[in-house]
Structures are given as structure tokens and as C-alpha cells.
Design a protein around this motif. Structure first.
Motif, mmCIF file in Angstrom:
data_model
loop_
_atom_site.group_PDB
_atom_site.id
_atom_site.type_symbol
_atom_site.label_atom_id
_atom_site.label_comp_id
_atom_site.label_asym_id
_atom_site.label_seq_id
_atom_site.Cartn_x
_atom_site.Cartn_y
_atom_site.Cartn_z
ATOM 1 N N TYR A 234 0.834 -1.203 0.000
ATOM 2 C CA TYR A 234 0.000 0.000 0.000
ATOM 3 C C TYR A 234 0.874 1.260 0.000
ATOM 4 C CZ TYR A 234 -4.137 2.797 1.048
ATOM 5 O OH TYR A 234 -5.177 3.702 0.988
ATOM 6 N N ALA A 235 1.881 1.271 0.876
ATOM 7 C CA ALA A 235 2.860 2.362 0.902
ATOM 8 C C ALA A 235 2.190 3.733 0.800
ATOM 9 C CB ALA A 235 3.881 2.187 -0.227
ATOM 10 N N CYS A 236 1.377 4.046 1.804
ATOM 11 C CA CYS A 236 0.644 5.319 1.823
ATOM 12 C C CYS A 236 1.607 6.505 1.664
ATOM 13 C CB CYS A 236 -0.114 5.429 3.145
ATOM 14 S SG CYS A 236 -1.092 6.927 3.308
ATOM 15 N N ASP A 237 1.279 7.391 0.759
ATOM 16 C CA ASP A 237 2.103 8.566 0.480
ATOM 17 C C ASP A 237 1.558 9.739 1.294
ATOM 18 O OD1 ASP A 237 2.966 11.047 -0.637
ATOM 19 O OD2 ASP A 237 3.570 9.997 -2.462
ATOM 20 N N PRO A 238 2.298 10.214 2.304
ATOM 21 C CA PRO A 238 1.754 11.266 3.177
ATOM 22 C C PRO A 238 1.416 12.557 2.448
ATOM 23 C CG PRO A 238 3.971 10.602 3.873
ATOM 24 C CD PRO A 238 3.636 9.788 2.659
ATOM 25 N N PRO B 55 -2.842 6.932 -0.656
ATOM 26 C CA PRO B 55 -4.217 6.408 -0.713
ATOM 27 C C PRO B 55 -5.029 6.945 -1.892
ATOM 28 C CG PRO B 55 -4.090 8.168 0.894
ATOM 29 C CD PRO B 55 -2.696 7.959 0.392
ATOM 30 N N HIS B 56 -4.527 7.975 -2.589
ATOM 31 C CA HIS B 56 -5.255 8.509 -3.739
ATOM 32 C C HIS B 56 -4.278 8.912 -4.815
ATOM 33 C CE1 HIS B 56 -9.097 8.629 -1.710
ATOM 34 N NE2 HIS B 56 -8.459 9.072 -0.650
ATOM 35 N N SER B 57 -4.595 8.577 -6.029
ATOM 36 C CA SER B 57 -3.820 9.066 -7.156
ATOM 37 C C SER B 57 -4.276 10.481 -7.480
ATOM 38 C CB SER B 57 -4.030 8.161 -8.367
ATOM 39 O OG SER B 57 -3.649 6.838 -8.052
ATOM 40 N N ALA B 79 -7.412 4.938 -5.234
ATOM 41 C CA ALA B 79 -6.158 4.360 -4.741
ATOM 42 C C ALA B 79 -5.520 3.531 -5.854
ATOM 43 C CB ALA B 79 -6.430 3.487 -3.531
ATOM 44 N N ALA B 80 -4.212 3.666 -5.977
ATOM 45 C CA ALA B 80 -3.505 2.913 -7.026
ATOM 46 C C ALA B 80 -3.744 1.411 -6.874
ATOM 47 C CB ALA B 80 -2.017 3.225 -6.958
ATOM 48 N N VAL B 81 -3.802 0.951 -5.625
ATOM 49 C CA VAL B 81 -3.958 -0.488 -5.396
ATOM 50 C C VAL B 81 -5.290 -0.996 -5.968
ATOM 51 C CG1 VAL B 81 -4.982 -0.323 -3.088
ATOM 52 C CG2 VAL B 81 -3.554 -2.269 -3.634
ATOM 53 N N SER B 82 -6.324 -0.157 -5.900
ATOM 54 C CA SER B 82 -7.629 -0.556 -6.451
ATOM 55 C C SER B 82 -7.672 -0.332 -7.961
ATOM 56 C CB SER B 82 -8.757 0.246 -5.792
ATOM 57 O OG SER B 82 -8.746 0.057 -4.405
#
Lengths: 253, 129
Positions: A234-238, B55-57, B79-82
Motif C-alpha cells: 500500500y505504501a501510503c504517500d503522506p 491512498p489517492h492518485s 487508490a492505485a492499489v484498487s
């Protein structure tokens, strides 16, 4: 019956012992749970192993009224209502990449992986790269076990996995991602997982006497992930997590 | 005929945009505190960056007005993952691509954010992986 009658000589016994050692050495988690199941009665242990799809294909996506609808929305006490009244969305820790926690994490529309071991069940969530360990070996929490995901113990009962999680740290948005309701160190989350055909199902019950007048619960499901799917990082980007904050009209100036 | 098709596709895009509810941008947060789902804005310009992450592109688009002034739009996406499960990659949209974006505008005055947007290429085809 003699050894000869049975067809097993001393050399045969050594061979069997060696074969048993090999089986133990190469045993997979799935085999381990099956072996453990013999001790606990196989029918008690559901097969939860796999990667599961909790996205829009499996259930309605989360939001202010999902999974907490007008029918099952918890009754808040005055303390919770006061917190909710002063809550500013911009201050939500998720905008700094703080991970989602129970009871919201289970309903986030992402995939999760379940691995069953004899002494623990591990839930790995694609959302926020979170890992929860459910201990089956009878251990109890210590004061050092307060974390954002809490401390989980579990047991198998009537074909289901029952999980109880306590020892959560205070969380200003510990209820969900949408309603500005906190959760406290008194939060207790009980989950029951079982299989219905190809589906994984769960009923979650939430208690937190610091903020809720009575327990509240929801039931949901996961579908099997596509064959061969592996969880992504996931590596959340702050920077991106906080990027939209400037688009809000601030509550406090 | 070509102009008629262009108008038709624009109407379709606007129609979809106006009908879109204030859905969360892929369930990390609600769109309502940030974007006004009762309104729809359009930006036609050039992609400067497509940041495909969690969490968001975000998609960055520069538009130019008749007086030559440039406006930089920031379009929040999933989200890139989705998105990757639906076939999106960091190369689905590239810097330099001509694009039309129609979506809900950001609420704070003086900002140029957008979400829940429909993306189309100059020929009117939707941008999909």
C-alpha cells in the motif's frame, strides 16, 4: 499379531519414523491446521485460508451510512456527541497515513489474506499494509500490548473462528472513516468468521462504554480473490494523503 | 457530422458528471467535505503529471484561458492499489496528453480541485486502461 504378520519389521518402523519426521519438517500451515484440527475436532475449524476480496464486488462500498446504516448505527452517549460536534475532518489521522483500525478496517473495500496456524490466525490487509495476529494459544495481553489494532485472542467454536480484540489505543476516529466518532482504550471488538460455500462471512460487534450506550454490530462477506492474486503493497504517500485538505472550507480558522 | 458527434459526446460526459453522486473517492475519505457534488466543472488542457499512488492518485492538468492565463487543476482519483486491479498503470495517462476532465469542483474558494471525474481524450473516447 507378530511384526511379521503385520508386515512391519524393525527396518520398517525406522522408515515410518523417518517418514513422519519428513512430514513434520515439510508441513505447510494448512497441514498444520488440519493436524491441530484432529486434536480439536476437524468440524470445529473452518477453512478461512486464502486471499479474499472485500471490494464492491462483494458488498456495498463503505461510506457515512455503510456498514453503519440508520438501522444499526450505534447509540452515542453525550461524550461521543460532544466529540462529534467539535470534530474537524482535516484533523483525521488518516490524512497523515495513520492506518485504519477495527471496526472500520474489516469493511474497507480492499483485499485481505488469512493464514491459519495451530497457535494463531493472521489477517493481512491490503489497506494500509496492516497485519493482525489472533492468538489461539491462551496467552493474555500485557500493558505493553496497547496498539492501534489492539490485542486479539481467538478460538474455534461450532465451525467458526471467534475473535476478541481489546487493548486499543485511543483513536480520534476509531469508529470509522466518516462520522467523526472516537474510540477509547475500553473498545472491544468481537468477530465471528465462518464459511458459507465459497464466501467468507463475518459478524462484528463493537463495544465502547466510553462513547457508546450499547453494543452495535454489522455482518458482511468477502468473495474469493481471483486465482493467483497476491496482495499489493500500500505504501501510503503522506503528501497525497493530505493533498485534498486544502479543498475543504476549514471548520476552524 | 464530426462536430455533432463531439457535441453528443460532451453532452454524454456532462450528463454522467451531473448524475454522479457524492461517492467517496475510493473509500479513504468521503468526497463531501472537499467537493461540491451538486456542481460540475470542465477542464480541457494538457496533463502535466499523473501520480499513481495510495491512498489517492492525482492527475495534474494545465488549462489556458483566452488571455493566456494558465490554471493548474488537481484531480483526485482512486487508490492505485484498487485502480491497478482494473488495469490502470502509471502509464495509462502520460504527461503531455491532451485531456478533457469533467467532475465535481473543490469547495474552498480559489482552489482548482476536482474529483469523481470523467476523463476523455480529444476524440471523445473515455480514458480507460
Amino acid at each position: 499379531m507378530s511384526q511379521t504378520d503385520s508386515g512391519i519389521g524393525s527396518g520398517g518402523l525406522v522408515g515410518i519414523a523417518l517418514a513422519a519426521m519428513v512430514v513434520v519438517l515439510v508441513a505447510t500451515p494448512e497441514m498444520a491446521i488440519a493436524q491441530s484440527g484432529t486434536e480439536r475436532a476437524d468440524s470445529q475449524i473452518p477453512d478461512l485460508v486464502g486471499v479474499w476480496d472485500g471490494g464492491g464486488r462483494a458488498r456495498p462500498v463503505n461510506g457515512p451510512n455503510m456498514p453503519w446504516t440508520p438501522e444499526n448505527f450505534p447509540v452515542l452517549n453525550e461524550r461521543a456527541l460532544a466529540y462529534q460536534a467539535v470534530f474537524d475532518e482535516a484533523l483525521a489521522p488518516k490524512y497523515d497515513c495513520v492506518p485504519s483500525a477495527s471496526p472500520a478496517l474489516q469493511y474497507d473495500p480492499y483485499f485481505m489474506e488469512v493464514v491459519q496456524w495451530p497457535d494463531r490466525v493472521m489477517f493481512r490487509y491490503e489497506k494500509d499494509d496492516q497485519l493482525r495476529t489472533v492468538w489461539l494459544d491462551g496467552r493474555t495481553a500485557t500493558p505493553l500490548d496497547y496498539t492501534i489494532q489492539g490485542f486479539s485472542v481467538g478460538r474455534y467454536e461450532e465451525g467458526a473462528l471467534l475473535v476478541e480484540t481489546t487493548h486499543f489505543v485511543f483513536d480520534i476516529t476509531g469508529f470509522d472513516d466518516y462520522n467523526g466518532i472516537p474510540s477509547s482504550q475500553l473498545k472491544k471488538v468481537s468477530e465471528r468468521y465462518w464459511r458459507e460455500g465459497e464466501e467468507l462471512r463475518m459478524t462484528l460487534t463493537l463495544e465502547d462504554p466510553m462513547f457508546l450506550r450499547q453494543p452495535a454490530s454489522y455482518t458482511t462477506r468477502w468473495l474469493p480473490a481471483p486465482e493467483g492474486y497476491k496482495l499489493q503493497g500500500y505504501a501510503c504517500d503522506p503528501d497525497l494523503a493530505r493533498r485534498a485538505i486544502k479543498f475543504m472550507i476549514p471548520k476552524y480558522r | 457530422m464530426r462536430f455533432f458527434l463531439w457535441i453528443l459526446s460532451l453532452c454524454g460526459v456532462l450528463g454522467v458528471g451531473l448524475l454522479m453522486p457524492g461517492a467517496p473517492v475510493n473509500a479513504h475519505h468521503a468526497s463531501e467535505p472537499f467537493y461540491d457534488a451538486t456542481k460540475s466543472v470542465e477542464a480541457v488542457g494538457v496533463v502535466t503529471r499523473f501520480v499513481f499512488r495510495n491512498p489517492h492518485s492525482f492527475l495534474y492538468v494545465d488549462t489556458a484561458s483566452v488571455d493566456g492565463k494558465t490554471t493548474s487543476w488537481e484531480i483526485e482519483m482512486g487508490a492505485a492499489v484498487s485502480m491497478s486491479r482494473r488495469g490502470w498503470t502509471p502509464e495509462t495517462i502520460l504527461a503531455g496528453d491532451q485531456i478533457r476532465v469533467v467532475g465535481a469542483p473543490s469547495k474552498a474558494p480559489g482552489t482548482f480541485g476536482m474529483c469523481c471525474a470523467e476523463l476523455t481524450r480529444p476524440n471523445g473516447s473515455p480514458i480507460t486502461p
